[in-house]
Design an enzyme around this catalytic site. Structure first.
Site, mmCIF file in Angstrom:
data_model
loop_
_atom_site.group_PDB
_atom_site.id
_atom_site.type_symbol
_atom_site.label_atom_id
_atom_site.label_comp_id
_atom_site.label_asym_id
_atom_site.label_seq_id
_atom_site.Cartn_x
_atom_site.Cartn_y
_atom_site.Cartn_z
ATOM 1 N N GLU A 1 4.818 -10.151 15.094
ATOM 2 C CA GLU A 1 4.304 -10.805 16.291
ATOM 3 C C GLU A 1 4.120 -12.301 16.077
ATOM 4 O O GLU A 1 4.092 -13.068 17.021
ATOM 5 C CB GLU A 1 2.991 -10.159 16.733
ATOM 6 C CG GLU A 1 1.874 -10.278 15.711
ATOM 7 C CD GLU A 1 0.595 -9.590 16.158
ATOM 8 O OE1 GLU A 1 0.039 -9.999 17.183
ATOM 9 O OE2 GLU A 1 0.178 -8.652 15.476
ATOM 10 N N ARG B 1 0.805 -1.223 0.000
ATOM 11 C CA ARG B 1 0.000 0.000 0.000
ATOM 12 C C ARG B 1 0.837 1.272 0.000
ATOM 13 O O ARG B 1 0.338 2.332 -0.372
ATOM 14 C CB ARG B 1 -1.022 -0.056 1.129
ATOM 15 C CG ARG B 1 -2.087 -1.133 0.824
ATOM 16 C CD ARG B 1 -3.104 -1.312 1.916
ATOM 17 N NE ARG B 1 -2.563 -1.824 3.150
ATOM 18 C CZ ARG B 1 -2.418 -3.113 3.452
ATOM 19 N NH1 ARG B 1 -2.768 -4.027 2.576
ATOM 20 N NH2 ARG B 1 -1.936 -3.481 4.618
#
Length: 191
Positions: free
Chosen positions: A109, A72
């Site tokens: 994560e 993006r």
């Protein structure tokens, strides 16, 4: 720093940008409130205002490189680069760029990922802006900074359309300033 705290408080363009972003609850997994910028892209005035705010901020900073983070960052970066008279350098996921590349791994994560850039895309001393759509933990942007600095680029700032509230107190990444237009929207009466 958030744009509203840096001279744009009350600017109606920021409200329009925020309202143009669609929020999709529980995507791509339960508990995530996905900030979908594709709806912002459908509104040509708001999309232009988004680019214009970034261009106004960086116009007099001698930016010679706008580095967009896949994917993006590719939507905003080229327009900003053209307006600034800078080159656009894509920072891609592994295996997407032909030819020789330099890589930078970073932790997520749930594992690791990597950004790659063409060797020779940036020359030592060139002043760079890193652009992406959203910053959460800053891991991807930090990797982008390290990648650009490894080849001698001077990262001036990182910029994102959306910054999670946790980033409000963290206005620097790897010692570099972070500029954010809006906070994420929430869904009213969300299930």
């Amino acid at each position: 720093m958030f744009a509203a705290e840096n001279g744009l408080k009350g600017d109606p363009r920021l409200q329009a940008i925020s309202e143009a972003i669609r929020v999709l609850p529980h995507f791509p997994k339960p508990g995530i409130m996905f900030q979908d910028i594709t709806t912002l892209l459908l509104d040509h005035k708001t999309f232009k205002d988004t680019v214009d705010i970034f261009v106004d901020r960086y116009r007099n900073m001698d930016i010679s490189v706008v580095a967009g983070v896949e994917a993006r960052g590719f939507l905003f970066g080229p327009s900003i680069a053209l307006a600034l008279g800078a080159k656009f350098v894509p920072l891609r996921k592994p295996g997407k760029l032909p030819g020789e590349v330099i890589s930078e791994a970073y932790a997520l994560e749930y594992g690791t990922d990597c950004l790659e850039m063409h060797i020779g895309a940036i020359q030592p001393g060139e002043r760079a802006l890193v652009i992406d759509d959203v910053v959460a933990t800053g891991g991807t942007l930090s990797a982008a900074i390290r990648l650009l600095e490894r080849v001698g680029g001077e990262v001036v700032e990182c910029a994102c359309v959306i910054g999670l509230p946790e980033t409000k107190g963290n206005c620097r990444l790897n010692g570099k300033p972070l500029y954010i237009l809006v906070e994420p929207r929430q869904i009213d009466n969300c299930c």
